[in-house]
Every structure is written in C-alpha cells, then in structure tokens.
Design an enzyme around this catalytic site. Sequence first.
Site, PDB file in Angstrom:
ATOM      1  N   SER A   1       4.436  11.351 -21.764  1.00 42.88           N
ATOM      2  CA  SER A   1       3.760  10.062 -21.571  1.00 42.88           C
ATOM      3  C   SER A   1       4.421   9.320 -20.414  1.00 42.88           C
ATOM      4  O   SER A   1       5.096   8.302 -20.587  1.00 42.88           O
ATOM      5  CB  SER A   1       3.806   9.242 -22.856  1.00 42.88           C
ATOM      6  OG  SER A   1       3.044   9.863 -23.858  1.00 42.88           O
TER       7      SER A   1
ATOM      8  N   HIS B   1       6.378  18.748 -14.845  1.00 38.02           N
ATOM      9  CA  HIS B   1       7.196  17.641 -15.357  1.00 38.02           C
ATOM     10  C   HIS B   1       8.499  17.523 -14.565  1.00 38.02           C
ATOM     11  O   HIS B   1       8.942  16.413 -14.252  1.00 38.02           O
ATOM     12  CB  HIS B   1       7.476  17.852 -16.846  1.00 38.02           C
ATOM     13  CG  HIS B   1       8.227  16.730 -17.481  1.00 38.02           C
ATOM     14  ND1 HIS B   1       7.759  15.438 -17.508  1.00 38.02           N
ATOM     15  CD2 HIS B   1       9.422  16.702 -18.122  1.00 38.02           C
ATOM     16  CE1 HIS B   1       8.630  14.664 -18.138  1.00 38.02           C
ATOM     17  NE2 HIS B   1       9.651  15.409 -18.521  1.00 38.02           N
TER      18      HIS B   1
ATOM     19  N   HIS C   1       0.832  -1.197   0.000  1.00 38.37           N
ATOM     20  CA  HIS C   1       0.000   0.000   0.000  1.00 38.37           C
ATOM     21  C   HIS C   1       0.872   1.254   0.000  1.00 38.37           C
ATOM     22  O   HIS C   1       1.795   1.376   0.793  1.00 38.37           O
ATOM     23  CB  HIS C   1      -0.925  -0.014   1.217  1.00 38.37           C
ATOM     24  CG  HIS C   1      -1.896   1.099   1.228  1.00 38.37           C
ATOM     25  ND1 HIS C   1      -2.286   1.718   2.386  1.00 38.37           N
ATOM     26  CD2 HIS C   1      -2.577   1.721   0.225  1.00 38.37           C
ATOM     27  CE1 HIS C   1      -3.160   2.674   2.094  1.00 38.37           C
ATOM     28  NE2 HIS C   1      -3.343   2.690   0.787  1.00 38.37           N
TER      29      HIS C   1
END
EC number: 5.4.99.62
Length: 132
Positions: free
Chosen positions: A122, A99, A20
């Site tokens: 991407s 970014h 998790h």
Amino acid sequence: MKKTGILNSHLAKLADDLGHTDQVCIGDLGLPVPNGIPKIDLSLTSGVPSFQEVLDIYLENILVEKVILAEEIKEANPDQLSRLLAKLDNSVSIEYVSHDHLKQMTQDVKAVIRTGENTPYSNIILQSGVII
C-alpha cells in the site's frame, strides 16, 4: 485557523510547495524512508489512518499527472488497487515497477507520508501535474 483542505501543517506545506513533476510518496507502516528524505508520520495505530484516507485528501488537493505503484500490489492486494484506481482521473498515467525499485525511487521524492496502513504494498508515488 484554516477550516478546509489539508489541516495538518506539514502536509499542507508539502502540497503547497509541489511544482510540476515533483513527487511525494504515501506509504504503509512498513515502507522504509531513505536517510535525508523528510518523513511525515501520521500513523496513530495499526490501520489508522488508512492509506485510502490519506490518498483521498491528497487527491482532492493536488493535481496528479502520474502515479507509480509496485507491480506486486496486483496480486498481493487487489482490493486496495481497485479502490485506488477508481479514484484516479482518466488523464493520470499509471506506472508499475517492482517493489524494490519503488523503494529506490523514494530517494528522489520531496517527502514520504507514513500512514497506519497494514496491508501489503500500500504505497504510491504521486507525481504533481501542472494547471496551465
């Protein structure tokens, strides 16, 4: 021999070992990988495999509670973003960062999966959820 799910042994082990809140990054050809972070390089040639193909396999095999994307994808690659968002469950939280910040965040991921994707921004960080 395994016949379903993730067949690549490195990708399968990565998925199996996620706990998790652990994070994994799926990146395009140009995403730098920080020193010390494992890189699973799937790229065969420009465009192969695609970002979407690799993302599909991971989304089928791990529970994702959150994704992190570069803010720049909204303008520089809206088609990629639309296809990506259509695949996410409504319960998945989406965070946009610059970014540059996303690249810094890769210092804390379990691994970076390098695809052959050749379109801008991407890249995605997937944060593992919990099934209980």
